[in-house]
Design an enzyme around this catalytic site. Structure first.
Site, PDB file in Angstrom:
ATOM      1  N   GLY A   1       0.908  -1.493  -0.149  1.00  0.00           N
ATOM      2  CA  GLY A   1      -0.141  -0.268   0.083  1.00  0.00           C
ATOM      3  C   GLY A   1       0.704   1.021   0.833  1.00  0.00           C
ATOM      4  N   CYS A   2       0.570   2.309  -0.016  1.00  0.00           N
ATOM      5  CA  CYS A   2       1.512   3.143  -0.022  1.00  0.00           C
ATOM      6  C   CYS A   2       1.855   3.633   1.318  1.00  0.00           C
ATOM      7  CB  CYS A   2       0.399   4.760  -0.522  1.00  0.00           C
ATOM      8  SG  CYS A   2       0.910   5.965  -0.931  1.00  0.00           S
TER       9      CYS A   2
END
Lengths: 139, 415
Positions: free
Chosen positions: A50-51
């Site tokens: 994920g970021c």
């Protein structure tokens, strides 16, 4: 217990909390109690990016069912991961592939499934279903 | 400075200013919004919203082409906006102001066009360790294409550029220095004037990424003597999707067009095209007309308050928040430069920034968490990310108090 029954059970658990704080505290507790993934599987190829928060996920094939283990470096994400494992783990590929996972909306945590870049949860569900599909093809 | 700090919070009519920003009165998760994500984008005052609204209701036409009244009037308005920006930046000419899509687009334009003309194998381009990805990737890609080499100015523990190392990196192979004016993570205000002087002493041009600087400080092109300066309207209380590239006339004339198409030409035949003069040479296609006009409205608004007043007031907010944050056990501020804008990044031992941001959001407090598009900088500090609170002049100490309470609550919940 079927996937739908577990979803119903989780929904009822969360209905006990009438404010966001209770819900999040419950989520955090679930994150803390999530059985850790075996350290040897916390490798770069098991990472779901994920970021912001990272999720590691591993699946195993046992007696026609899939067992998932996972971990995350963020505790709220880990709580969501724990919910997904509770719902999907130890089921057949078909059951997992067809799961609608509507409980997330019912317990009011849909923002964690929004298609933002902020966490790896959406990608994790996708990966869980892809793994299920792979086992189905093999079996 | 201390005198101006005391005056700042007294002379800025904060409640009146807050009333100019409609979004500040809305509720998030049942709580009044506390918006501390100004480093990502700023909120918009009513005058900017009105400018855009008026454009679509009364002024909409395409510019630079039509002979009809609407087209002529909006062309005038758009070009007046360019002049407003030119004056704000104290650029020598209005045609040195190029409208782009934003900072990223501006930097890509320079990397591409300057690169085509002036970069070849073995050349060096200098950036710094605190750059946003947008001021790394265009240069990195250019270097890969041309066989050039990217050099990085390191930072010290406080998050300041190591100027001695910068001086050592400048050499006869250096073709460009691209550096941020203010770091989006650390808040560090870099000594850009000195950086430019040192580069110019060796005839090296400098591009300054001003995205984080323009909401907080006056960027004076002729005083800085920089060759290129880039920023986005949306961080300066203007609309999204529009930004500025300032370029010195001599450089803009020397480099080829970036994108080509309608609006960029004098004459076209299938054999040859003669390109338009500045600034149209770099403005292909129908531009973000209302964006340019909205940006000018934002600049006029900011200038009414005064950037000096804004800077002094924000400094007061920064000092107030910093003093309180360092008292929290296990909290570490990332970026403690002496010269700093109103941006505070921090980590809390044992806690993930994402978790802190999620709990603060439940309390109506908007902060940014993550790597802030600066992964190499995060690697310098050996961290995954930070929580970042970034203040604008419409924020208050009372909001900071609420944020601190929320943070304490989040830490308690998560530990």
């Amino acid at each position: 217990m079927t996937i739908e029954e577990t979803e119903q059970e989780i929904t009822e658990e969360f209905e006990l909390f009438d404010d966001w704080m209770g819900k999040y505290e419950h989520l955090i507790d679930m994150g803390k109690s999530l059985a850790m993934i075996d350290e040897k599987y916390k490798t770069d190829d098991k990472i779901i990016k994920g970021c912001q928060s990272r999720v590691w996920m591993h699946s195993e094939w046992k007696d026609g069912k899939i067992i998932y283990t996972a971990d995350s470096d963020a505790i709220i994400t880990k709580g969501m991961v724990a919910l997904m494992i509770r719902v999907l783990s130890n089921h057949t590929p078909d059951e997992i592939i067809n799961a609608k996972l509507e409980f997330v909306e019912k317990i009011g945590l849909t923002q964690h499934l929004s298609p933002t870049r902020s966490n790896g949860l959406v990608s994790m569900i996708k990966q869980m279903k892809l793994d299920a599909l792979a086992y189905k093809v093999q079996s | 400075m201390s005198d101006s700090k005391i005056i700042a919070s007294e002379i800025l009519p904060i409640q009146k200013i807050r009333a100019d920003f409609p979004i500040l009165s809305r509720k998030i998760n049942g709580k009044t919004l506390i918006y501390f994500d100004n480093g990502a984008t700023s909120q918009k005052p009513q005058v900017v919203i009105d400018a855009i609204d008026t454009y679509y209701k009364n002024q909409n036409a395409n510019i630079h082409r039509g002979v009809h009244t609407l087209s002529q009037k909006i062309t005038m308005a758009y070009e007046n906006a360019r002049t407003t920006i030119q004056k704000h930046l104290n650029a020598e000419h209005a045609h040195e102001i190029i409208f782009t899509k934003g900072t990223t687009d501006s930097i890509n334009l320079v990397a591409s066009s300057f690169g085509k003309k002036f970069i070849s194998s073995g050349d060096e381009i200098i950036i710094s360790a605190m750059e946003h990805h947008s001021n790394i990737l265009p240069w990195q890609q250019l270097c890969e294409e041309k066989g050039a080499i990217l050099k990085v100015v390191p930072i010290n523990d406080e998050g300041e550029l190591v100027m001695e190392e910068y001086k050592k990196l400048l050499n006869e192979k250096t073709r460009m220095v691209a550096i941020t004016h203010i770091s989006n993570v650390l808040g560090t205000i870099n000594p850009v004037k000195e950086i430019i002087e040192l580069a110019h002493a060796k005839n090296i041009p400098v591009l300054v990424d001003g995205a984080q600087a323009v909401p907080h400080t006056l960027a004076n092109m002729q005083e800085l003597d920089c060759d290129f300066y880039c920023f986005s309207a949306h961080k300066l209380f203007g609309p999204t999707g529009v930004g500025i590239l300032y370029g010195k006339e001599k450089w803009l004339n020397a480099i080829p067009p970036y994108q080509v198409g309608g609006g960029t030409i004098k004459t076209v035949s299938f054999d040859k095209t003669e390109y338009a003069d500045l600034p149209l040479k770099f403005e292909a296609g129908t531009p973000h007309i209302e964006g340019g006009i909205g940006l000018a409205a934002a600049i006029n608004y900011v200038n009414e308050i005064g950037l000096d007043n804004i800077a002094a007031y924000e400094h007061e907010l920064l000092a107030y928040a910093t003093e309180a944050l360092i008292k929290i056990e296990g909290l570490k501020i990332i970026g403690t430069a002496k010269n700093k804008a109103s941006v505070i990044s921090f980590i809390v031992e044992g806690l993930h920034p994402f978790d802190i941001g999620t709990i603060l959001d439940q309390l109506g407090i908007a902060v940014r968490t993550g790597h802030h598009c600066t992964q190499p900088l995060m690697q310098c500090y050996n961290i995954q990310g930070t929580v970042r609170a970034s203040f604008a002049f419409y924020n208050t100490k009372a909001e900071i108090d609420e944020f601190l309470k929320g943070l304490e609550r989040a830490i308690k919940m998560l530990k």
